[in-house]
Design an enzyme around this catalytic site. Structure first.
Site, mmCIF file in Angstrom:
data_model
loop_
_atom_site.group_PDB
_atom_site.id
_atom_site.type_symbol
_atom_site.label_atom_id
_atom_site.label_comp_id
_atom_site.label_asym_id
_atom_site.label_seq_id
_atom_site.Cartn_x
_atom_site.Cartn_y
_atom_site.Cartn_z
ATOM 1 N NE ARG A 61 -2.131 -0.988 3.686
ATOM 2 C CZ ARG A 61 -1.728 0.006 4.455
ATOM 3 N NH1 ARG A 61 -2.024 1.261 4.140
ATOM 4 N NH2 ARG A 61 -1.044 -0.215 5.559
ATOM 5 C CE LYS A 202 -5.966 -4.224 4.068
ATOM 6 N NZ LYS A 202 -6.623 -4.962 5.195
ATOM 7 C CG HIS A 221 -7.087 -5.027 10.004
ATOM 8 N ND1 HIS A 221 -5.778 -4.726 10.295
ATOM 9 C CD2 HIS A 221 -7.047 -5.733 8.847
ATOM 10 C CE1 HIS A 221 -4.981 -5.217 9.361
ATOM 11 N NE2 HIS A 221 -5.734 -5.838 8.482
ATOM 12 C CB SER A 239 1.240 -7.186 8.301
ATOM 13 O OG SER A 239 1.920 -8.010 7.405
ATOM 14 C CE LYS A 243 -4.900 -9.416 10.446
ATOM 15 N NZ LYS A 243 -5.291 -9.544 9.028
ATOM 16 C CB THR A 244 -3.670 -15.139 7.331
ATOM 17 O OG1 THR A 244 -4.108 -13.836 6.949
ATOM 18 C CG2 THR A 244 -4.095 -16.131 6.257
ATOM 19 C CG ASP A 258 -7.396 -8.492 5.932
ATOM 20 O OD1 ASP A 258 -6.689 -8.317 6.931
ATOM 21 O OD2 ASP A 258 -7.380 -7.727 4.953
ATOM 22 N NE ARG A 324 0.304 -9.143 1.757
ATOM 23 C CZ ARG A 324 -0.312 -9.004 2.916
ATOM 24 N NH1 ARG A 324 -1.389 -9.723 3.177
ATOM 25 N NH2 ARG A 324 0.136 -8.188 3.828
#
Length: 534
Positions: A61, A202, A221, A239, A243-244, A258, A324
């Protein structure tokens, strides 16, 4: 997942005031978009089927190039300390030039999609792309309408994504040629000068973060999953905190990885896909995610591929550290059919503490949960960014400051209300370092992390004996079956106890200094949940 068609839209581009001469491809499905991307040289197929693309200079980003139009709608509703403003005049110039560029394209790809899987809280979003792979990406990441829903689809918000567009700072009020401009009054997002597809998803996340709080729906988030007994768990984390990875558990049903909303009746995914880091992905540690790299329909960004054999090298970071993969959520086994589940029983706040100070797990009171939510702490380690040679604390309020248009206290108070209303148990889970800071200690064993998480989620951890952490005041278990008890007390894992105390004091001060701007917006209970300086 539901099917899309290529039929003419219910609302055309001309109906929206967009004049284009291009051949418009409406709601193409996966195969047609992959084919178009290959035909036009946008990407290549890997040996096992995924589409491999490169994003060029922008591999993540471009946060400093994102702007919100400051007008009567947003003057008193946006957290301007955190969000860069654009004048209505600059946006008018930008829109004029964007639409001119749009009108000159030979072909365009359009998708009509939903942000949000709970019908009463979703937003209808039209995305217009010049690149087929960007159109495939956003079709993968957002919620795909049924054919009946497409037949009557009327866009509420529109995203125009033109990587070839170059902004003019003098005319458009930008920093450079890259721009992400959000106009809530005109319900329009313009993205130019970047091939990084994550800006689109996003952008929609930011829309929902703005639209849902007035409806008393908590945008988050986070990742989320459901246990065998129907218990939902929510995982907040920046990140690199897991989390994933931790939400993709074969023993639990995945809601999403996410972005979610927490309404009175459900936790619902904002998306219909997942967007996972691929760099150094391990088949052994993350088999479900690894398997998506061998599926047709997955989009791999900046993953290195051998030109001859078309085999992938997930360990090669020469194109990007932030490689990604975007894939439909049903590529992960055992996913929620409707992308939603019951309101949560547990909230997990993830951190990767590179200072080696925090315990692997701690139980939080509602006040402590709000404090750590508003803090949003993790740490960068050496090698992740140019110039980072020592562990560096990162505080991103609400575990997602770049995507929060409103003041953090709004989201924090919503979370506190939701926790109190549902009797939710909150935990802080540290996936960072033990036995010393980064460079001296070692990464928290994933087996220990999973064992502690499972004990928290199945309720057995609540039966453990707890001690009070002297620095942060939260409760830490003394012993957990299947976990080395030494690891539960971070100070005991350090050879040099005084060095631990010094490091703990430094981290406590960082927390206190970071929280100072929020003190005027929280009650005394949350203030008292702060760590104690020695």
């Amino acid at each position: 997942m539901t099917k899309s068609t290529s039929r003419s839209p219910n609302v055309s581009l001309s109906d929206q005031g967009f004049s284009v001469a291009a051949e418009c491809h409406w709601n193409l499905q996966r195969g047609a978009l992959v084919e178009a991307a290959i035909v036009h040289g946008e990407g290549r197929l890997a040996k096992d089927g995924p589409l491999v693309v490169e994003t060029g200079a922008h591999t993540g980003r471009s946060a400093k190039d994102k702007f919100i139009v400051r007008d009567g709608e947003t003057e008193d509703t946006i957290w301007w300390d955190n969000n860069a403003s654009m004048t209505p005049e600059h946006f008018a110039n930008l829109k004029e030039d964007f639409l001119k560029a749009l009108g000159q394209k030979d072909r365009l790809y359009c998708q009509d999609l939903f942000g949000g899987s709970q019908p009463e809280h979703r937003v209808a979003v039209r995305v217009i792309n010049e690149l087929a792979w960007h159109n495939l990406f956003i079709r993968t990441m957002l919620c795909r309408p049924t054919e009946d829903e497409l037949a009557g689809f009327s866009p509420e918000y529109t995203v125009i994504d033109l990587p070839s567009f170059k902004a003019d700072p003098a005319r458009h009020g930008t920093r450079g040629e890259t721009v992400i401009a959000v106009n809530f009054s005109e319900k329009l997002i313009l993205i130019g000068g970047t091939r990084y597809a994550g800006e689109m998803k996003k952008g929609v996340f930011g829309l929902l973060n703005y639209l849902l709080p007035p409806k008393s729906v908590m945008p988050m988030h986070c990742s989320a999953n459901i246990g065998p007994d129907g218990d939902t768990a929510v995982f907040f984390g920046l990140s690199g905190t897991g989390k994933t990875t931790l939400s993709a558990d074969a023993s639990r049903t995945l809601i999403g990885d996410d972005e979610h909303g927490w309404s009175d009746s459900a936790v619902f995914n904002f998306e219909g896909g997942c967007y996972a880091k691929m760099i150094r992905l391990s088949e052994e540690a993350e088999p479900e995610i690894y398997a998506t790299t061998r599926r047709f329909g997955t989009v791999l960004e900046n993953v290195v591929m051998d030109d001859e054999t078309r085999t992938l090298d997930l360990d090669d970071a020469s194109l990007a550290e932030n490689s990604r993969g975007a894939y439909p959520i049903d590529f992960i086994p055992n996913t929620s059919e409707n992308n939603l589940g019951p309101v949560p029983k547990n909230v997990i706040m993830l951190t990767a503490d590179a200072f080696g100070v925090l315990p692997p797990i701690a139980r939080l009171t509602p006040e402590q949960a709000m404090y750590h939510f508003l803090s949003g702490y993790t740490a960068k380690v050496a090698g992740t960014e140019i110039g980072v040679t020592e562990p560096e604390a990162t505080f991103s309020t609400c575990f997602g400051a770049p995507f929060m248009p409103r003041h953090p206290s709004i989201y924090g108070n919503l979370l506190k209300e939701r926790i109190a209303k549902g009797g939710v148990q909150c935990w802080l889970l540290n996936t960072g370092w033990t036995g010393g800071k980064y460079g001296t200690g070692s990464r928290m064993p994933i087996k220990a992390t999973r064992a502690l998480l499972n004990a928290a989620l199945d309720g057995s951890l609540n039966d453990a004996e707890f001690r009070t952490d002297p620095n942060f005041g939260f409760e830490v278990p003394i012993a957990v079956p299947g976990v080395d008890s030494t690891i539960l007390d971070p100070r005991e894992t350090w050879a040099d106890k005084e060095a631990y105390d010094d490091q703990a004091a430094k981290l406590v001060k960082l927390f206190i200094d970071n929280f100072a701007p929020f003190e005027a917006h929280v009650d005394d209970g949350v203030k008292e949940a702060a760590p104690t300086a020695s």
